[in-house]
Design a protein around this motif. Structure first.
Motif, PDB file in Angstrom:
ATOM      1  N   LEU A 136      36.232  47.702  32.078  1.00  0.00           N
ATOM      2  CA  LEU A 136      36.018  46.999  33.473  1.00  0.00           C
ATOM      3  C   LEU A 136      35.782  45.506  33.204  1.00  0.00           C
ATOM      4  N   GLU A 137      35.138  45.313  31.852  1.00  0.00           N
ATOM      5  CA  GLU A 137      34.711  43.833  31.866  1.00  0.00           C
ATOM      6  C   GLU A 137      35.805  43.105  31.218  1.00  0.00           C
ATOM      7  N   GLN A 138      36.777  43.772  30.448  1.00  0.00           N
ATOM      8  CA  GLN A 138      38.062  43.187  30.070  1.00  0.00           C
ATOM      9  C   GLN A 138      39.018  43.196  31.309  1.00  0.00           C
ATOM     10  N   CYS A 139      38.888  44.114  32.297  1.00  0.00           N
ATOM     11  CA  CYS A 139      39.844  44.113  33.331  1.00  0.00           C
ATOM     12  C   CYS A 139      39.609  42.868  34.207  1.00  0.00           C
ATOM     13  N   LEU A 140      38.204  42.489  34.371  1.00  0.00           N
ATOM     14  CA  LEU A 140      37.650  41.491  35.297  1.00  0.00           C
ATOM     15  C   LEU A 140      37.979  40.125  34.642  1.00  0.00           C
ATOM     16  N   GLN A 141      38.312  39.984  33.279  1.00  0.00           N
ATOM     17  CA  GLN A 141      38.795  38.807  32.533  1.00  0.00           C
ATOM     18  C   GLN A 141      40.075  38.381  32.818  1.00  0.00           C
ATOM     19  N   GLY A 142      41.004  39.231  33.308  1.00  0.00           N
ATOM     20  CA  GLY A 142      42.358  39.034  33.492  1.00  0.00           C
ATOM     21  C   GLY A 142      42.665  38.037  34.567  1.00  0.00           C
ATOM     22  N   LYS A 143      43.967  37.585  34.245  1.00  0.00           N
ATOM     23  CA  LYS A 143      44.397  36.617  35.412  1.00  0.00           C
ATOM     24  C   LYS A 143      44.411  37.218  36.856  1.00  0.00           C
ATOM     25  N   GLU A 144      45.038  38.317  37.049  1.00  0.00           N
ATOM     26  CA  GLU A 144      44.981  38.835  38.244  1.00  0.00           C
ATOM     27  C   GLU A 144      43.921  39.956  38.605  1.00  0.00           C
ATOM     28  N   LYS A 145      42.702  39.054  39.134  1.00  0.00           N
ATOM     29  CA  LYS A 145      41.653  40.090  39.232  1.00  0.00           C
ATOM     30  C   LYS A 145      41.878  41.023  40.544  1.00  0.00           C
ATOM     31  N   PRO A 146      41.109  42.272  40.400  1.00  0.00           N
ATOM     32  CA  PRO A 146      40.971  43.009  41.611  1.00  0.00           C
ATOM     33  C   PRO A 146      40.197  42.272  42.696  1.00  0.00           C
ATOM     34  N   THR A 147      40.373  42.758  43.887  1.00  0.00           N
ATOM     35  CA  THR A 147      39.483  42.384  45.236  1.00  0.00           C
ATOM     36  C   THR A 147      38.152  43.199  44.970  1.00  0.00           C
ATOM     37  N   MET A 148      38.262  44.375  44.592  1.00  0.00           N
ATOM     38  CA  MET A 148      37.118  45.383  44.867  1.00  0.00           C
ATOM     39  C   MET A 148      37.160  46.204  43.797  1.00  0.00           C
ATOM     40  N   VAL A 149      36.112  46.969  43.149  1.00  0.00           N
ATOM     41  CA  VAL A 149      35.899  47.985  42.206  1.00  0.00           C
ATOM     42  C   VAL A 149      35.011  48.992  42.887  1.00  0.00           C
ATOM     43  N   VAL A 150      35.604  50.164  42.839  1.00  0.00           N
ATOM     44  CA  VAL A 150      34.988  51.323  43.432  1.00  0.00           C
ATOM     45  C   VAL A 150      34.387  52.481  42.588  1.00  0.00           C
TER      46      VAL A 150
END
Length: 374
Positions: free
Chosen positions: A108-122
């Motif tokens: 998740l940490e790597q995912c949130l460092q990407g250019k296209e971030k999600p709006t929400m995490v469930v």
């Protein structure tokens, strides 16, 4: 039910009610959230079940171009709610630890460092379908990661009261955290359709318009939740957590029976099953050669009169979700014995057994014998 009977003649309940919920119920829920969950400075919206609560959140936060993170295996209704926005192709599927099945927060940490971030995490805690329970440290880490990235964290706490072996459920709060709860499971009120959302108030929230926008969704879907159901919920809250804990303790023998039923799947130190930490589920890997989980489920229904949920429904083929609630102890013991025999046969004969079974040739039709839903 005493509260419902007493209120049955109140003609005010025939009228529209507050979109947020009956004032007395909202007040009682805020008290429960503060005392039991440690959630303060939050607003409450009463919904027709936790599924509607999640749908309200999805329709408030997402549109067809928005990205959202669901961890596999996911709760299938969550994916369906996102599909309703037209954004199914934008779902980012997170991974879980291969042994513990807890969400992989490093991923998740790597995912949130990407250019296209999600709006929400469930997150679902305790988890449906795996039955695992996240720790306070895990939840806090997820909250901090999402807050730092400017992403909403949505936590579904439907099974908050269902924990075992001394474990405790915890909640996290923050300007970017939305918590979802249900009255259905803890109080056995599934048919009354009662859930609720706890979200940060306008002073705390990352977006001060959150409550206003969610109120518009509420007005579009139910307008207000059935008022007599809210009266029942208020009565249930008076019984409180001691009553709930007693009911959950009654599941101990069912849980043991199902864990034993899964024992044929064990391989060395690997028990073959995960979960049982919270909620009402175990998550089990099917034996080699039996990865077509839908075929296995059909075979178990036809040949052994038990029903489990295929992992493919949750994004993970080759696994099954097995429940240990909703059955009286004697029926659960019988169903567990039938499941154990079916799994033993699968381990011994594998896909060969499925190929020669009438169930694989004919499917499960309307004439199938009644089965126990697990």
């Amino acid at each position: 039910m005493d509260a419902v009977v007493a209120a049955a003649g109140d003609h005010k309940l025939n009228q529209y009610g507050s979109g947020a919920g009956l004032p007395a119920l909202v007040k009682a829920l805020k008290h429960k959230l503060a005392i039991q969950n440690g959630l303060e400075k939050c607003e409450v919206m009463v919904t027709a079940g936790a599924n509607q609560a999640f749908t309200n959140v999805v329709l408030t936060l997402l549109d067809s171009a928005s990205k959202a993170v669901l961890f596999k295996p996911y709760y299938f209704n969550h994916l369906m709610a996102i599909q309703m926005t037209g954004g199914a192709d934008n779902v980012i599927f997170g991974r879980c630890d291969a042994e513990s099945w807890h969400p992989d927060l490093s991923w998740l940490e790597q995912c949130l460092q990407g250019k296209e971030k999600p709006t929400m995490v469930v997150l679902v805690n305790p988890n449906n379908p795996t039955g695992v329970l996240m720790t306070k440290d895990e939840l806090q880490r997820a909250r901090h990661l999402c807050e730092a990235a400017g992403v909403w964290l949505v936590v579904d706490n439907t099974y908050e009261d269902f924990t075992y072996d001394g474990r405790e459920h915890t909640c996290v709060s923050g300007p970017n955290v939305i918590n979802i709860f249900s009255m259905s499971k803890a109080f056995g009120m599934m048919g009354w359709r009662l859930g609720y959302i706890a979200y940060p108030d306008a002073e705390l929230a990352a977006d001060s318009e959150l409550g206003f926008q969610m109120a518009k969704v509420q007005d579009t879907i139910p307008i207000c939740v059935t008022q007599i159901s809210q009266v029942a919920a208020l009565g249930a809250l008076e019984a409180g957590s001691p009553w709930v804990k007693q009911q959950v303790q009654g599941l101990a023998k069912n849980r043991e029976a199902i864990l034993d039923a899964l024992s044929p799947l064990a391989c060395g130190k690997d028990s073959g099953a995960a979960g049982g930490e919270g909620a009402i589920y175990f998550w089990a890997k099917l034996p080699s050669g039996c990865e077509e989980d839908e075929a296995v489920v059909s075979w178990l229904v036809k040949e052994h009169k038990v029903c489990v949920v295929p992992g493919s429904a949750c994004g993970c083929p080759g696994y099954v979700r097995v429940a240990f609630a909703n059955l009286e102890e004697s029926k659960c013991k019988q169903a567990a014995a039938q499941l154990k025999e079916g799994l033993r046969q699968l381990v011994d004969q594998g896909s060969k057994l499925l190929q020669t079974s009438p169930a694989s040739r004919n499917g499960v039709g309307s004439t199938a014998a009644p089965c126990e839903d697990m």
